[in-house]
Design an enzyme around this catalytic site. Structure first.
Site, PDB file in Angstrom:
ATOM      1  N   THR A  17       0.868  -1.248  -0.181  1.00 41.49           N
ATOM      2  CA  THR A  17       0.003  -0.223   0.232  1.00 41.49           C
ATOM      3  C   THR A  17       0.838   1.470  -0.066  1.00 41.49           C
ATOM      4  O   THR A  17       0.459   2.347  -0.316  1.00 41.49           O
ATOM      5  CB  THR A  17      -0.918  -0.170   1.128  1.00 41.49           C
ATOM      6  OG1 THR A  17      -1.557  -1.242   1.202  1.00 41.49           O
ATOM      7  CG2 THR A  17      -2.079   1.121   0.953  1.00 41.49           C
ATOM      8  N   TYR A  61       5.325 -12.410   5.290  1.00 45.47           N
ATOM      9  CA  TYR A  61       4.076 -11.745   4.567  1.00 45.47           C
ATOM     10  C   TYR A  61       3.631 -12.901   3.465  1.00 45.47           C
ATOM     11  O   TYR A  61       4.478 -12.844   2.542  1.00 45.47           O
ATOM     12  CB  TYR A  61       4.401 -10.466   3.980  1.00 45.47           C
ATOM     13  CG  TYR A  61       3.062  -9.551   3.350  1.00 45.47           C
ATOM     14  CD1 TYR A  61       2.011 -10.079   3.086  1.00 45.47           C
ATOM     15  CD2 TYR A  61       3.440  -8.450   2.743  1.00 45.47           C
ATOM     16  CE1 TYR A  61       0.874  -9.488   2.527  1.00 45.47           C
ATOM     17  CE2 TYR A  61       2.507  -7.878   1.946  1.00 45.47           C
ATOM     18  CZ  TYR A  61       1.079  -8.293   1.829  1.00 45.47           C
ATOM     19  OH  TYR A  61       0.298  -7.501   1.234  1.00 45.47           O
ATOM     20  N   LYS A  74       1.808 -12.281   8.372  1.00 42.94           N
ATOM     21  CA  LYS A  74       0.665 -11.446   7.734  1.00 42.94           C
ATOM     22  C   LYS A  74       0.157 -12.365   6.746  1.00 42.94           C
ATOM     23  O   LYS A  74       0.740 -12.861   5.827  1.00 42.94           O
ATOM     24  CB  LYS A  74       1.187 -10.223   7.274  1.00 42.94           C
ATOM     25  CG  LYS A  74      -0.131  -9.406   6.508  1.00 42.94           C
ATOM     26  CD  LYS A  74       0.576  -8.245   5.810  1.00 42.94           C
ATOM     27  CE  LYS A  74      -0.548  -7.508   5.044  1.00 42.94           C
ATOM     28  NZ  LYS A  74      -0.264  -6.270   4.361  1.00 42.94           N
ATOM     29  N   VAL A  88      -3.335  -6.483   9.728  1.00 40.95           N
ATOM     30  CA  VAL A  88      -2.443  -5.322   9.120  1.00 40.95           C
ATOM     31  C   VAL A  88      -3.455  -5.065   7.804  1.00 40.95           C
ATOM     32  O   VAL A  88      -3.668  -5.694   7.234  1.00 40.95           O
ATOM     33  CB  VAL A  88      -1.202  -6.075   8.577  1.00 40.95           C
ATOM     34  CG1 VAL A  88      -0.314  -5.032   7.664  1.00 40.95           C
ATOM     35  CG2 VAL A  88      -0.291  -6.749   9.755  1.00 40.95           C
TER      36      VAL A  88
END
Length: 298
Positions: free
Chosen positions: A50, A138, A167, A207
């Site tokens: 992001t 992640y 995540k 998250v």
């Protein structure tokens, strides 16, 4: 099983605001960091998806860490994305991020290369050995092209001291359920619309992307769930469904930046290959945010 969250429960992956000339809006970075502090966050993840990390230089990433850390101090955790498709670069970025003041690292599966699980395991071990910082793996195969398989997750968590969390943006809650049962790894939901379902199978937090707009509501959802008030958590989940859906009608960073502008905050522009939201997309987003109970200023 009571699994403790190593970075608190509510983390948002922060956008990186750019000026129209493409330069980073450093005052905007500081303002957004303070906004996340003010809306109940336990942590901020910078230099991630992001944050448009694929388009920012290493020097910019390090300065983002420093600016955000200067705003939040010791109040909340600053995680920095350090993942890349080259292990050697990831190792160096991990070291530099630690020197710049990051409290923890968010390390994505190597992307594009599509390495086998042995390569993924070796990658994470090399990064973990290069830094003292705690690492959140992640797993987002929709972007990287390959998942971190359950056996690999369990093996890394159980054998590498500073790999402390996951995540999970895989969208396979069944697999995640088994990973949590087998290893007790702290899992953070990486897909906002699945936040509540993830909690139901043992996740410790989020998250988030929608934490930019609905941080207070997400914090209340978490507090309600862990206080044993599942009906209230469900009520908040259902209230926020338009926000969860609306934020991802196109790429999340694009509409999050538009949402920040609608809320009177410095969303800024995007860098190519992302493009800014169209007028029609912004108008739809406005309707989605209002439907989800978000207060707008513009």
């Amino acid at each position: 099983m009571s699994i403790q969250p190593p970075f608190g429960r509510l983390i948002t992956a922060m956008v990186t605001p750019f000026n129209k000339d493409g330069a980073i809006d450093w005052d905007g970075v500081a303002t957004l960091a303070q906004h996340l502090v003010d809306t109940g966050h336990d942590g901020i993840a910078v230099n991630g998806t992001t944050g448009e990390a694929p388009t920012t230089k290493s020097s910019e990433k390090l300065e983002i860490i420093k600016v955000v850390k200067s705003v939040v101090g010791e109040k909340i955790t600053v995680l920095s994305g350090a993942g890349d498709n080259e292990t050697a670069y990831t190792v160096e970025q991990a070291k530099r991020s630690q020197e710049a003041g990051a409290d923890a690292l968010l390390v994505v599966t190597p992307y594009y290369n599509k390495p086998p699980q042995a390569g993924i395991e070796a990658h994470f071990r090399a990064v973990a050995a290069a830094t003292d910082l705690p690492i959140m793996m992640y797993d987002i195969p929709g972007r990287t092209g390959v998942e971190i398989e359950s056996d690999t997750i369990v093996k890394l968590y159980e054998s590498v001291d500073n790999i402390v969390a996951l995540k999970d943006a895989k969208g396979n809650i069944a697999a995640t359920s088994w990973v949590i049962k087998r290893s007790g790894i702290p899992v953070y939901s990486g897909d906002d619309i699945l936040n509540l379902p993830f909690l139901s199978v043992g996740a410790v937090g989020f998250v988030s992307v929608c934490g930019h707009t609905a941080g207070l509501e997400l914090k209340e959802m978490l507090n309600s769930w862990f206080a044993g008030n599942a009906p209230r958590a469900l009520e908040i989940h259902q209230q926020l469904l338009p926000v969860f859906t609306g934020t991802f009608r196109t790429q999340g960073a694009i509409l999050t930046k538009a949402a920040m502008s609608l809320m009177g905050l410095p969303g800024g522009t995007t860098r190519l290959p992302l493009v800014d939201a169209t007028d029609a997309q912004i108008e739809q987003l406005r309707k989605d945010l209002i439907a989800g109970g978000i207060t707008l200023k513009n």
